[in-house]
Design a protein around this motif. Sequence first.
Motif, short mmCIF file in Angstrom:
data_model
loop_
_atom_site.label_atom_id
_atom_site.label_comp_id
_atom_site.label_asym_id
_atom_site.label_seq_id
_atom_site.Cartn_x
_atom_site.Cartn_y
_atom_site.Cartn_z
N VAL A 134 17.91 66.85 69.60
CA VAL A 134 18.23 65.82 68.62
C VAL A 134 18.87 64.60 69.29
O VAL A 134 18.41 63.47 69.06
CB VAL A 134 19.10 66.38 67.47
CG1 VAL A 134 19.66 65.26 66.60
CG2 VAL A 134 18.28 67.35 66.62
N TYR A 137 16.13 62.73 71.22
CA TYR A 137 15.28 61.97 70.30
C TYR A 137 16.00 60.72 69.80
O TYR A 137 15.43 59.62 69.83
CB TYR A 137 14.88 62.87 69.11
CG TYR A 137 14.32 62.13 67.93
CD1 TYR A 137 13.04 61.62 67.94
CD2 TYR A 137 15.09 61.95 66.77
CE1 TYR A 137 12.53 60.93 66.85
CE2 TYR A 137 14.58 61.27 65.68
CZ TYR A 137 13.31 60.76 65.72
OH TYR A 137 12.81 60.08 64.64
N GLU A 138 17.24 60.89 69.36
CA GLU A 138 17.97 59.76 68.80
C GLU A 138 18.25 58.66 69.83
O GLU A 138 18.24 57.48 69.49
CB GLU A 138 19.28 60.24 68.18
CG GLU A 138 19.08 61.07 66.94
CD GLU A 138 20.35 61.66 66.37
OE1 GLU A 138 20.39 61.90 65.15
OE2 GLU A 138 21.31 61.89 67.13
N THR A 139 18.45 59.05 71.07
CA THR A 139 18.74 58.07 72.12
C THR A 139 17.46 57.47 72.70
O THR A 139 17.29 56.25 72.75
CB THR A 139 19.57 58.71 73.25
OG1 THR A 139 20.78 59.20 72.69
CG2 THR A 139 19.89 57.69 74.34
N VAL A 142 14.57 56.59 69.47
CA VAL A 142 15.04 55.76 68.36
C VAL A 142 15.82 54.57 68.92
O VAL A 142 15.36 53.44 68.88
CB VAL A 142 15.89 56.57 67.34
CG1 VAL A 142 16.41 55.66 66.24
CG2 VAL A 142 15.09 57.72 66.76
N LYS A 143 16.98 54.83 69.47
CA LYS A 143 17.87 53.75 69.93
C LYS A 143 17.26 52.90 71.04
O LYS A 143 17.22 51.68 70.95
CB LYS A 143 19.20 54.33 70.37
CG LYS A 143 20.21 53.30 70.78
CD LYS A 143 21.51 53.94 71.22
CE LYS A 143 22.48 52.87 71.69
NZ LYS A 143 23.71 53.48 72.23
N ASN A 149 14.58 55.56 62.62
CA ASN A 149 14.43 57.00 62.37
C ASN A 149 14.19 57.23 60.88
O ASN A 149 14.98 56.83 60.04
CB ASN A 149 15.69 57.75 62.81
CG ASN A 149 15.58 59.24 62.58
OD1 ASN A 149 14.49 59.79 62.47
ND2 ASN A 149 16.71 59.90 62.51
#
Length: 180
Positions: A134, A137-139, A142-143, A149
């Motif tokens: 997670v 994925y978020e870093t 997405v970011k 997201n």
Amino acid sequence: MKKILVINGSPRKGGNTESLADELIRGTMESGHKAKKINLRELTIKNCKGCFLCQVYKGDPCVQKDDMSEVYSALREADVVVWASPLYWMHFTSLMKAAIDRLFALAAYEVPQKETALVIASTMNDADIFSMIVPYYETCLVKNLNWENRGMLLAGGVNDVGDVLKTDYLQKAFELGKSL
């Protein structure tokens, strides 16, 4: 109408990840969107060579000539990119990781604005099992790409082919697809 691209990193045809991806696609299509699925197991994608030629615009976008060109093309056309993978040692499969690493070349030319979502299937049903994927994925997806997201489906406790049929995860995949 949006164009949804589902990148399936599962090496297993007809497995739990693919079932989730297909149900997500069904949800997107019910909402009037177009969907395309790329099964990475059917492609030959070389690992990034770390040559950095993409960073000086000497590739198109990458100097390596393989099936990643199909992924690049589909990514350019998509409005939403869904990353679907089984969890292997708390991370994406090597198929998916190779494709993600090769995004480095695309980012040298362009980082088109996209929406993104994550679908992960895991044999274990412990929330901590997702504690590495997670944040990655978020870093990373997405970011760093400045993508929006749109959601995550973390499907635990699905090991054998068909296990996902005994859960509510298919309905959740369908709903995630509709929400895109």
